[in-house]
Scaffold this motif. Structure first.
Motif, PDB file in Angstrom:
ATOM      1  N   MET A   1       0.866  -1.314   0.011  1.00 14.17           N
ATOM      2  CA  MET A   1       0.084  -0.081  -0.069  1.00 14.17           C
ATOM      3  C   MET A   1       0.681   1.257  -0.156  1.00 14.17           C
ATOM      4  SD  MET A   1      -3.567  -0.812   2.375  1.00 14.17           S
ATOM      5  CE  MET A   1      -2.516  -1.436   3.856  1.00 14.17           C
ATOM      6  N   ILE A   2       2.203   1.195   0.750  1.00 12.49           N
ATOM      7  CA  ILE A   2       2.881   2.313   0.706  1.00 12.49           C
ATOM      8  C   ILE A   2       3.407   2.405  -0.739  1.00 12.49           C
ATOM      9  CG2 ILE A   2       5.045   3.259   1.418  1.00 12.49           C
ATOM     10  CD1 ILE A   2       4.498   1.589   4.168  1.00 12.49           C
ATOM     11  N   PHE A   3       3.935   1.539  -1.321  1.00 11.37           N
ATOM     12  CA  PHE A   3       4.434   1.818  -2.780  1.00 11.37           C
ATOM     13  C   PHE A   3       3.270   2.033  -3.805  1.00 11.37           C
ATOM     14  CE2 PHE A   3       7.763  -1.122  -1.114  1.00 11.37           C
ATOM     15  CZ  PHE A   3       8.980  -0.188  -1.541  1.00 11.37           C
ATOM     16  N   GLY A   4       2.089   1.718  -3.419  1.00  9.86           N
ATOM     17  CA  GLY A   4       0.848   2.056  -3.994  1.00  9.86           C
ATOM     18  C   GLY A   4       0.604   3.582  -4.051  1.00  9.86           C
ATOM     19  N   CYS A   5       0.615   4.036  -2.998  1.00 10.50           N
ATOM     20  CA  CYS A   5       0.342   5.419  -2.554  1.00 10.50           C
ATOM     21  C   CYS A   5       1.761   6.433  -3.168  1.00 10.50           C
ATOM     22  CB  CYS A   5       0.497   5.747  -1.013  1.00 10.50           C
ATOM     23  SG  CYS A   5      -0.738   5.269  -0.111  1.00 10.50           S
ATOM     24  N   LEU A   6       2.753   5.721  -3.240  1.00 12.85           N
ATOM     25  CA  LEU A   6       3.815   6.706  -3.693  1.00 12.85           C
ATOM     26  C   LEU A   6       3.624   6.542  -5.482  1.00 12.85           C
ATOM     27  CD1 LEU A   6       7.027   5.199  -1.952  1.00 12.85           C
ATOM     28  CD2 LEU A   6       5.891   7.314  -1.597  1.00 12.85           C
ATOM     29  N   PHE A   7       3.017   5.678  -6.059  1.00  9.73           N
ATOM     30  CA  PHE A   7       2.828   5.706  -7.325  1.00  9.73           C
ATOM     31  C   PHE A   7       1.821   6.454  -7.842  1.00  9.73           C
ATOM     32  CE2 PHE A   7       0.395   3.974 -11.028  1.00  9.73           C
ATOM     33  CZ  PHE A   7       1.379   4.269 -12.087  1.00  9.73           C
ATOM     34  N   TYR A   8       0.756   6.419  -6.918  1.00  4.61           N
ATOM     35  CA  TYR A   8      -0.427   7.393  -7.023  1.00  4.61           C
ATOM     36  C   TYR A   8       0.034   8.656  -7.105  1.00  4.61           C
ATOM     37  CZ  TYR A   8      -5.311   8.605  -7.301  1.00  4.61           C
ATOM     38  OH  TYR A   8      -6.561   9.275  -7.503  1.00  4.61           O
ATOM     39  N   ALA A   9       0.847   9.297  -6.141  1.00  2.00           N
ATOM     40  CA  ALA A   9       1.132  10.648  -5.885  1.00  2.00           C
ATOM     41  C   ALA A   9       1.983  11.044  -7.186  1.00  2.00           C
ATOM     42  CB  ALA A   9       2.125  10.803  -4.520  1.00  2.00           C
ATOM     43  N   TYR A  10       2.960  10.170  -7.695  1.00  2.00           N
ATOM     44  CA  TYR A  10       3.809  10.401  -8.872  1.00  2.00           C
ATOM     45  C   TYR A  10       2.869  10.664  -9.965  1.00  2.00           C
ATOM     46  CZ  TYR A  10       6.434   9.362 -12.878  1.00  2.00           C
ATOM     47  OH  TYR A  10       6.944   9.725 -14.571  1.00  2.00           O
ATOM     48  N   PHE A  11       1.829   9.846  -9.948  1.00  2.00           N
ATOM     49  CA  PHE A  11       0.754  10.039 -11.380  1.00  2.00           C
ATOM     50  C   PHE A  11      -0.064  11.288 -11.019  1.00  2.00           C
ATOM     51  CE2 PHE A  11      -3.834   9.466 -12.656  1.00  2.00           C
ATOM     52  CZ  PHE A  11      -3.468   9.190 -13.877  1.00  2.00           C
ATOM     53  N   ILE A  12      -0.458  11.742  -9.891  1.00  2.00           N
ATOM     54  CA  ILE A  12      -0.935  13.097  -9.633  1.00  2.00           C
ATOM     55  C   ILE A  12      -0.193  14.139 -10.163  1.00  2.00           C
ATOM     56  CG2 ILE A  12      -1.722  14.542  -7.689  1.00  2.00           C
ATOM     57  CD1 ILE A  12      -2.706  12.340  -6.206  1.00  2.00           C
ATOM     58  N   LEU A  13       1.249  14.107  -9.692  1.00  2.00           N
ATOM     59  CA  LEU A  13       2.027  15.132  -9.994  1.00  2.00           C
ATOM     60  C   LEU A  13       2.300  15.354 -11.657  1.00  2.00           C
ATOM     61  CD1 LEU A  13       4.999  14.606  -7.286  1.00  2.00           C
ATOM     62  CD2 LEU A  13       3.184  16.658  -7.577  1.00  2.00           C
ATOM     63  N   VAL A  14       2.318  14.186 -12.248  1.00  2.00           N
ATOM     64  CA  VAL A  14       2.658  14.013 -13.522  1.00  2.00           C
ATOM     65  C   VAL A  14       1.301  14.689 -14.400  1.00  2.00           C
ATOM     66  CG1 VAL A  14       2.892  12.758 -15.471  1.00  2.00           C
ATOM     67  CG2 VAL A  14       4.143  12.407 -13.525  1.00  2.00           C
ATOM     68  N   ARG A  15       0.245  14.228 -13.894  1.00  2.00           N
ATOM     69  CA  ARG A  15      -0.957  14.428 -14.712  1.00  2.00           C
ATOM     70  C   ARG A  15      -1.667  15.825 -14.404  1.00  2.00           C
ATOM     71  NH1 ARG A  15      -1.615  12.221 -19.106  1.00  2.00           N
ATOM     72  NH2 ARG A  15      -3.789  12.483 -19.183  1.00  2.00           N
ATOM     73  N   LEU A  16      -1.509  16.348 -13.129  1.00  2.00           N
ATOM     74  CA  LEU A  16      -2.327  17.451 -12.628  1.00  2.00           C
ATOM     75  C   LEU A  16      -1.297  18.577 -12.212  1.00  2.00           C
ATOM     76  CD1 LEU A  16      -4.759  15.856 -10.248  1.00  2.00           C
ATOM     77  CD2 LEU A  16      -5.024  16.401 -12.572  1.00  2.00           C
ATOM     78  N   CYS A  17      -0.115  18.512 -12.081  1.00  2.00           N
ATOM     79  CA  CYS A  17       0.814  19.578 -11.677  1.00  2.00           C
ATOM     80  C   CYS A  17       1.739  19.787 -12.799  1.00  2.00           C
ATOM     81  CB  CYS A  17       1.697  19.184 -10.401  1.00  2.00           C
ATOM     82  SG  CYS A  17       0.673  18.814  -8.795  1.00  2.00           S
ATOM     83  N   VAL A  18       2.618  18.644 -13.338  1.00  2.00           N
ATOM     84  CA  VAL A  18       3.569  19.279 -14.395  1.00  2.00           C
ATOM     85  C   VAL A  18       3.023  20.023 -15.592  1.00  2.00           C
ATOM     86  CG1 VAL A  18       5.098  18.085 -16.026  1.00  2.00           C
ATOM     87  CG2 VAL A  18       5.072  17.210 -13.881  1.00  2.00           C
ATOM     88  N   PRO A  19       1.675  19.542 -16.056  1.00  2.00           N
ATOM     89  CA  PRO A  19       1.314  20.281 -17.452  1.00  2.00           C
ATOM     90  C   PRO A  19       1.159  21.896 -16.889  1.00  2.00           C
ATOM     91  CG  PRO A  19       0.062  18.207 -17.111  1.00  2.00           C
ATOM     92  CD  PRO A  19       0.947  18.250 -15.874  1.00  2.00           C
ATOM     93  N   VAL A  20       0.773  22.165 -15.717  1.00  2.00           N
ATOM     94  CA  VAL A  20       0.309  23.404 -15.401  1.00  2.00           C
ATOM     95  C   VAL A  20       1.748  24.438 -14.783  1.00  2.00           C
ATOM     96  CG1 VAL A  20      -0.789  24.911 -13.587  1.00  2.00           C
ATOM     97  CG2 VAL A  20      -1.778  22.667 -14.201  1.00  2.00           C
ATOM     98  N   PHE A  21       2.603  23.622 -14.408  1.00  2.00           N
ATOM     99  CA  PHE A  21       3.842  24.214 -14.029  1.00  2.00           C
ATOM    100  C   PHE A  21       5.204  24.264 -14.573  1.00  2.00           C
ATOM    101  CE2 PHE A  21       1.103  23.611 -10.290  1.00  2.00           C
ATOM    102  CZ  PHE A  21       1.069  25.089  -9.640  1.00  2.00           C
ATOM    103  N   ARG A  22       4.857  23.394 -15.649  1.00  2.00           N
ATOM    104  CA  ARG A  22       6.069  23.413 -16.710  1.00  2.00           C
ATOM    105  C   ARG A  22       5.563  24.030 -18.151  1.00  2.00           C
ATOM    106  NH1 ARG A  22       8.687  17.658 -18.002  1.00  2.00           N
ATOM    107  NH2 ARG A  22       6.971  17.639 -19.296  1.00  2.00           N
TER     108      ARG A  22
END
Length: 227
Positions: A1-22
């Motif tokens: 579950m910890i690794f799942g949370c890390l992967f999901y956090a990475y997915f959130i950053l890539v899909r919702l943050c990177v397109p806005v701030f890069r």
């Protein structure tokens, strides 16, 4: 579950943050772009907050509690039902709260002969703010004290303004709205500074160069004031 949370956090950053701030082109700083960036960051911000809570306070601590046969698993309480920030701080992370209460707040009262309760509470907030900001600075590789100001200023104000006397469910809505906005501000400002550090790297390793922001209106160079 910890690794799942890390992967999901990475997915959130890539899909919702990177397109806005890069962005492909640099944009000049303005109030409009800042407000839009904050609102873009509210959803990923609160999702990252809940992921951090579940991954660390539930999965990680219970993992080591199981390995070390630690019987007391009261790592957190029902903070999501809090109607005051005072109760939220007590129930979000019971381990840290109990440690700060025993070795920070009570020791300060003992040294001051119980004369400065407000100062003792402020000292606990300052210590917590410094530790949180230090952890983020080490992780990001730059000093940008957003977390410190939120803890040391807004956290203290909310703690006194929304105390335990607030029992109406309306204040639970206010607490959640504040968490949403606060997480949006953090994700927005740290993301801006992350890409500003990339586009405007340090020219020297002096102290002031390390603590000088590269993004927003506080940037000292014209080419650094962008999102």
């Amino acid at each position: 579950m910890i690794f799942g949370c890390l992967f999901y956090a990475y997915f959130i950053l890539v899909r919702l943050c990177v397109p806005v701030f890069r962005p492909e082109t640099k944009q000049p700083f303005s109030k409009r772009t800042m407000v839009l960036a904050v609102f873009h960051s509210i959803l990923p911000g609160i999702m990252l907050l809940l992921l951090c809570f579940f991954a660390f306070l539930h999965c990680w601590l219970n993992l080591f509690g199981e390995l070390l046969r630690f019987a007391d698993r009261m790592f957190y309480k029902d903070w999501w039902n809090s109607t005051s920030f005072a109760n939220y701080y007590r129930t979000w992370n019971v381990v840290v709260h109990d440690w700060l209460y025993q070795y920070g707040y009570r020791d300060f009262l003992w040294l001051s002969k119980r004369k400065f309760r407000t100062a003792a509470m402020l000292s606990v907030f300052i210590v917590s703010a410094v530790v949180h900001e230090y952890a983020l600075a080490m992780g990001f590789g730059f000093f940008y004290p957003v977390m410190f100001f939120l803890f040391a200023i807004f956290g203290v104000v909310f703690n006194f303004a929304m105390n335990d006397k607030r029992e109406s469910p309306v204040f639970n809505v206010v607490m959640w709205a504040s968490l949403f906005l606060g997480q949006g501000v953090q994700v927005c400002l740290y993301s801006q500074e992350w890409y500003a550090q990339i586009h405007c790297p340090r020219t020297e390793n002096s102290f002031w160069e390390m603590v000088t922001p590269r993004s927003g209106p506080a940037a000292t160079r014209d080419d650094a004031a962008f999102l």
